[in-house]
Design an enzyme around this catalytic site. Structure first.
Site, mmCIF file in Angstrom:
data_model
loop_
_atom_site.group_PDB
_atom_site.id
_atom_site.type_symbol
_atom_site.label_atom_id
_atom_site.label_comp_id
_atom_site.label_asym_id
_atom_site.label_seq_id
_atom_site.Cartn_x
_atom_site.Cartn_y
_atom_site.Cartn_z
ATOM 1 N N SER A 111 -36.708 67.449 16.743
ATOM 2 C CA SER A 111 -36.920 66.804 18.039
ATOM 3 C C SER A 111 -37.150 65.296 17.897
ATOM 4 O O SER A 111 -36.255 64.570 17.470
ATOM 5 C CB SER A 111 -38.087 67.495 18.744
ATOM 6 O OG SER A 111 -38.230 67.055 20.064
ATOM 7 N N ASP B 255 -28.755 55.056 12.000
ATOM 8 C CA ASP B 255 -27.507 54.557 12.595
ATOM 9 C C ASP B 255 -27.517 53.049 12.795
ATOM 10 O O ASP B 255 -26.454 52.418 12.839
ATOM 11 C CB ASP B 255 -27.243 55.255 13.933
ATOM 12 C CG ASP B 255 -26.718 56.673 13.751
ATOM 13 O OD1 ASP B 255 -26.695 57.147 12.597
ATOM 14 O OD2 ASP B 255 -26.325 57.300 14.746
ATOM 15 N N LYS C 7 -32.994 70.259 16.713
ATOM 16 C CA LYS C 7 -33.579 70.636 18.006
ATOM 17 C C LYS C 7 -33.848 69.365 18.799
ATOM 18 O O LYS C 7 -34.874 68.720 18.639
ATOM 19 C CB LYS C 7 -34.876 71.410 17.804
ATOM 20 C CG LYS C 7 -35.614 71.770 19.091
ATOM 21 C CD LYS C 7 -36.925 72.448 18.771
ATOM 22 C CE LYS C 7 -37.704 72.779 20.041
ATOM 23 N NZ LYS C 7 -38.289 71.570 20.658
#
Length: 408
Positions: free
Chosen positions: A293, A304, A318
């Site tokens: 999460s 990224d 998740k």
């Protein structure tokens, strides 16, 4: 009963007929099909009410069917009865009663996402991926997620016995855990490599985590590098994950975005402030299959945007947006309305995040590490902890710091 069900069907027909006004024939056919299915529902409700061996309350039947409807969507969409909805929407501010585990329900299996560090579940040796098959002798395969949560919660000092199935073991085992008030200190720090590297352990994304994390960053702003350990961090508040990412990224960097069926489900979250520490300080994030999460959102944002290197095992996978919708009788639903994507467009849900440097540890190695950490904390023992993922993170910091100095 018959007239009541006929009235329900009639209202549904009028509603759908009203919607069908002015729309194409294909859509009208679909609405007609939906109406026929709703008629089947009322027929079954009528049959059960009239023929079932024992009288059944209509509310029980309706609530049961709604649980089934929401459960058929995904493991995270749920129907709550009024008392369950009230309990679920009672926010925790870093302190609550229970065992200290994040759980999910998949294919009628009650799965531990991760135990929260320093809680009764963590001290008892529970781990990510464990399946709870019984709670105090009662099978969990017929329970809803909220029913399981309620059975594990209770008065502090009382005990609950869980039957656990763990991959790699021949048979299930039982573990008895004493419930406690869960006080979470989500940010923990220490210095590594004779004070050259700062280490931040983030156990959960709570409301108070943001300020504590900022203090930790400022404390380590002159170090040769910073390691952020998100292993077995089951997540928490999205807002906290976004604010922590904001502290490390350039102003204007994309942190995460959501994508759903409706325009209001599509949102983008950007860094809005200047970074708390210089951008040239190397950062390494450690993750494993218990990282879920908000942990995955933070890792994806830093990875990224080339702000951090991720080390460890693939994460849990998740990360979806659940919207809470209250209903007139006090009940409510939690429904998945969007999925989270990393800045580069990678779906997190059911995919997880693959680290830049994969350091896989076996089940035995992981258990030995967690056991050593527990003994060190609970009994104050000085135990040598074998941790190849942390060792790799330290080496990565050294290499990144060497490269930084070479550029000067």
């Amino acid at each position: 009963m018959k007239s009541r069900l006929s009235l329900v069907a009639g209202i549904l027909f009028i509603f759908i007929a009203g919607l069908s006004f002015g729309i194409n024939a294909k859509t009208q056919d679909k609405l007609k099909e939906d109406l026929e299915l709703l008629n089947i529902y009322t027929d079954v409700l009528k049959i059960v009410k009239e023929l079932y061996v024992e009288p059944v309350e209509t509310k029980k039947l309706i609530y049961g069917s709604l649980r089934g409807m929401m459960g058929s969507l995904d493991p995270y969409s749920t129907f709550f009865a009024p008392d369950e909805f009230k309990e679920f929407t009672t926010e925790t501010h870093g302190e609550f009663g229970g065992l200290g585990i994040e759980i999910t329900m998949e294919n009628h299996k009650l799965i531990i996402v991760a135990p929260i560090e320093d809680t009764p579940a963590w001290k008892a040796g529970l781990k990510s991926g464990d399946i709870i098959i019984e709670i105090d002798g009662e099978p969990t395969d017929k329970m809803s997620l909220m029913e399981a949560v309620k059975k594990m919660r209770g008065k502090p000092g009382t005990k609950v016995t869980l039957t656990i199935w763990r991959k790699g073991l021949e048979k299930p085992f039982k573990v008895t855990i004493t419930r406690a008030i869960i006080k979470i200190r989500s940010v923990k720090t220490k210095e590594l490599e004779k004070g050259k590297i700062g280490y931040i352990r983030l156990t959960q994304f709570q409301e108070n985590s943001t300020e504590d994390f900022k203090k930790a960053l400022l404390k380590f702003k002159d170090k040769e590098g910073i390691i952020i350990d998100l292993r077995n961090n089951p997540g928490g508040l999205l807002s906290t994950a976004v604010m922590i990412a904001d502290m490390l990224l350039k102003k204007g960097d994309l942190i995460v975005y959501t994508k759903g069926r409706t325009p209001r489900s599509n949102e983008e979250y950007f860094s809005e402030n200047d970074p708390v520490i210089p951008l040239n300080i190397p950062v390494v994030v450690i993750v494993n299959k218990g990282s879920a999460s908000a942990s995955e959102i933070l890792t994806g944002a830093l990875k990224d945007n080339n702000r951090a290197i991720a080390v460890g095992d693939k994460t849990f996978g998740k990360a979806s947006v659940q919207t809470l919708i209250p209903l007139p009788d006090g009940s409510g639903i939690k429904i998945t309305t969007a999925h989270y994507y990393t800045p580069s467009g990678k779906l997190i849900m059911n995919k997880g995040i693959t680290p830049d440097i994969i350091v896989h540890v076996t089940e035995k190695e992981e258990m030995e590490r967690l056991k050593a950490e527990r003994e060190a904390k609970i009994h104050g023992k000085k135990v040598k902890i074998k941790d190849p993922q942390l060792d790799t993170a330290i080496n990565a910091i050294k290499i990144l710091n060497f490269a930084r100095k070479a550029e000067k």
